[in-house]
Scaffold this active site. Structure first.
Site, PDB file in Angstrom:
ATOM      1  CE  LYS A 168      -3.511   2.120   2.462  1.00 49.85           C
ATOM      2  NZ  LYS A 168      -3.687   2.635   3.528  1.00 49.85           N
TER       3      LYS A 168
ATOM      4  N   GLY B 240       0.181   5.033   1.753  1.00 51.81           N
ATOM      5  CA  GLY B 240      -0.386   5.475   2.542  1.00 51.81           C
ATOM      6  C   GLY B 240       0.354   7.182   2.072  1.00 51.81           C
ATOM      7  CB  ALA B 241      -0.951  10.506   3.593  1.00 51.70           C
ATOM      8  CD  GLU B 242       3.290  10.694   7.757  1.00 43.68           C
ATOM      9  OE1 GLU B 242       3.990  10.466   8.903  1.00 43.68           O
ATOM     10  OE2 GLU B 242       3.189  11.352   7.131  1.00 43.68           O
TER      11      GLU B 242
ATOM     12  NE  ARG C 241       6.312   4.204  -2.912  1.00 41.96           N
ATOM     13  CZ  ARG C 241       8.003   4.670  -3.114  1.00 41.96           C
ATOM     14  NH1 ARG C 241       8.635   4.222  -2.949  1.00 41.96           N
ATOM     15  NH2 ARG C 241       7.387   5.801  -3.934  1.00 41.96           N
TER      16      ARG C 241
ATOM     17  CE  LYS D  77       3.962   5.034   8.253  1.00 37.56           C
ATOM     18  NZ  LYS D  77       2.987   5.126   9.650  1.00 37.56           N
TER      19      LYS D  77
ATOM     20  CG  ASP E  35      -3.754  11.129  10.399  1.00 35.07           C
ATOM     21  OD1 ASP E  35      -4.956  12.293  10.701  1.00 35.07           O
ATOM     22  OD2 ASP E  35      -3.109  11.035  10.012  1.00 35.07           O
TER      23      ASP E  35
END
Lengths: 335, 231
Positions: free
Chosen positions: B8, B10-12, B14, B28, B126
């Protein structure tokens, strides 16, 4: 075939435009420009609008080539915005609606931006970044409303830029944001500034206070005004792109639309474009004709409302300074 | 990264799945964001890796379920952590359960956990329903009975571990807003989250702290509503 005329005057621009089924017939505008170091105040802004509104109206009608009898609906900005300018323009809209015997519709200013952006760019279901002098919101459509995923928890991004332009005494002509953008192009030295993101929300008041307090000292230390414009833009735009990306990931969307006055900043568009490319999303943006407040966007959003059956009772055609994007039921969208 | 596959973006970061010393793990990677200037990117990435590690460690100590941290590689900007099997996001869960008793009970339990987090001076920064996971206790992917799953928090990049009352208020506000924009059952959920939140503070006999946070939350909320919106 439905023809709508739209009146916009929620801030320092007054715009009147006509639209016919998604085709822009005319788009006329005047801007109230204040001297360097000063912002626009409600009273003077309203006086400016009063002075030019009839000229702009005549111009818009002439350019459209439409006869008054063919207009189907009169639309005006109901809010949000500054009270005095809003009511000035609403009074004119109410008057012509009665003179011409046409239905009157009050339109949410933010919805106007979004619908105009969708019309011009062809974006279908985008995550919207709405950035202007009074608004900073990350919006996406769900369940019959434009939902606000993120927003500023204090001042708007455009307000932050405008007020920094005042610190540097940059010209307000054509707009403070434009002059910051031009200065930033010549900036070289990046200065690390406060960076404030809270989930999908952002905050700009800290960074503005920092700039207000330190600018004099920084200029003496060898930073040029251009360096400061550059550093400020890079920092606050990074915050906007980051929160937009977060909303994009949260919603699983692959379209981004930038609207509002700050949206015509090319550096912001470039940064957003880079982010989109990194995650296979598509960026949609418009230029100053439609990004900056204008009458057509009010006409077009009103046209959508009118076509989907929205009518307003006369006593509901008032103005309101606070009118959130998610208060409006989007009767014209079925997805 | 050998043996790791991308699952995936994500915004932050991979996210990759693979084996870390024989355990199934998530890697991450906070890859370089080309849209921002390098200096800012480096600074933010460093801050966030540190924030995430710190918060995870502090959560463990506070008894809050998060993925276990295996390794933080500052050079490659990768965190290796436990892969939580048999889990689903609160987002998907609430979308399937809607306005029901199980949503209510889940929300109360979530409120409990958030209060536990805040009473340890940690804020997530968040909170959205995508960053809350339901993890089955019996190694099966079933989420019908509340007693059978735990709630885990993930994505601590914006976390702080010396949070002020204001930070905690903002944390609640951010969650409320994220729920409102995502779920039909948002108001119902948030009401019960606050109920669970308050109950936890009552159980540790720190109602005065609860009141402080709640007042701040209402403050932040009013700021949002009263803000003028010109232009």
């Amino acid at each position: 075939m439905v023809i709508a005329i739209g009146f916009e005057g929620s801030a320092n621009k007054i715009g009147i435009g006509l639209v016919q089924d998604g085709k822009v017939l005319s788009n006329c505008r005047r801007t109230y420009i204040t001297p360097p170091g000063e912002g626009f105040l409600p009273k003077e802004t309203a006086q400016h609008h009063r002075k030019v509104v009839l000229t702009v109206l005549k111009e818009a009608l002439e350019q459209s080539g439409i006869e008054i009898k063919d207009i189907d609906v009169v639309c005006y900005t109901k809010g949000p915005g500054m009270g005095a300018p809003l009511s000035t323009v609403a009074i004119v809209a109410r008057t012509v609606a009665q003179l011409w015997n046409k239905p009157l519709l009050g339109v949410n200013h933010c919805i106007g931006h979004i619908e105009m952006g969708r019309l011009i760019t062809g974006a279908k279901n985008p995550t919207v970044l709405y950035v202007s002098g009074g608004n900073t919101q990350v919006i996406a459509y769900a369940r019959k409303r434009y939902r606000i995923f993120g927003e500023t928890i204090d001042i708007a991004v455009g307000n932050c830029l405008d007020r920094f332009a005042r610190v540097l005494k940059l010209s307000n002509d054509p707009s403070p944001g434009y002059n910051i953008e031009q200065a930033a192009k010549k900036g070289q030295k990046y200065l690390s500034l406060p960076y404030c993101v809270k989930g999908m929300d952002v905050s700009f008041s800290g960074i503005l206070s920092y700039m207000e307090q330190h600018t004099e000292k920084l200029l003496k230390e060898g930073y040029t005004p251009e360096d400061l414009c550059y550093s400020l833009q890079e920092t606050i735009f990074a915050m906007l792109v980051e929160t937009t990306e977060r909303a994009l990931a949260h919603c699983g969307s692959n379209e981004v639309l930038i609207v509002g006055g700050v949206g015509c900043n090319e550096r912001l568009q470039e940064m957003m474009g880079t982010m989109c490319k990194e995650r296979d999303a598509k960026l949609f943006a418009t230029d100053e004709r439609f990004c900056i407040d204008n009458g057509v966007m009010i006409a077009h959003a009103g046209w959508e409302m009118f076509k989907s059956g929205t009518r307003m009772r006369w006593e509901d055609t008032f103005i309101t300074q606070r009118f959130r994007t998610d208060e409006v039921e989007t009767t014209w969208r079925d997805d | 990264m050998e043996g790791f596959t991308l699952v995936k973006q994500g915004a932050e970061a991979r996210l990759f799945i693979g084996d870390y010393l024989g355990k199934r793990a998530i890697a991450k990677e906070r890859f370089e964001k080309k849209y921002r200037v390098r200096a800012l990117d480096t600074q933010l990435t460093k801050e966030r890796i540190k924030a995430e590690c710190r918060a995870i460690v502090k959560c463990k100590a506070a008894g809050i379920l998060t993925p276990t941290l295996y390794l933080a590689d500052m050079k490659r900007k990768i965190i290796f952590m436990e892969y939580l099997e048999h889990s689903m996001t609160a987002k998907d869960f609430v979308e399937s359960t809607g306005l029901s008793d199980i949503t209510k009970d889940f929300s109360i339990k979530l409120g409990n956990i958030l209060a536990r987090l805040h009473s340890n001076n940690i804020v997530h920064g968040d909170l959205t329903s995508s960053n809350i996971l339901l993890v089955n206790k019996n190694n099966i992917s079933a989420f019908e009975v509340l007693e059978n799953f735990n709630i885990a928090l993930i994505d601590f990049g914006l976390a702080s571990t010396d949070a002020s009352t204001e930070d905690k208020g903002v944390d609640l506000y951010v969650l409320e807003r994220a729920l409102l924009s995502t779920h039909e059952a948002a108001e119902f959920m948030f009401l019960h989250i606050l109920e669970g939140y308050k109950a936890y503070y009552a159980s540790i006999k720190k109602m005065h702290n609860y009141k402080e946070v709640f007042l701040k939350y209402e403050d932040v909320r009013a700021r949002g509503r009263k803000r003028t919106m010109i232009g």
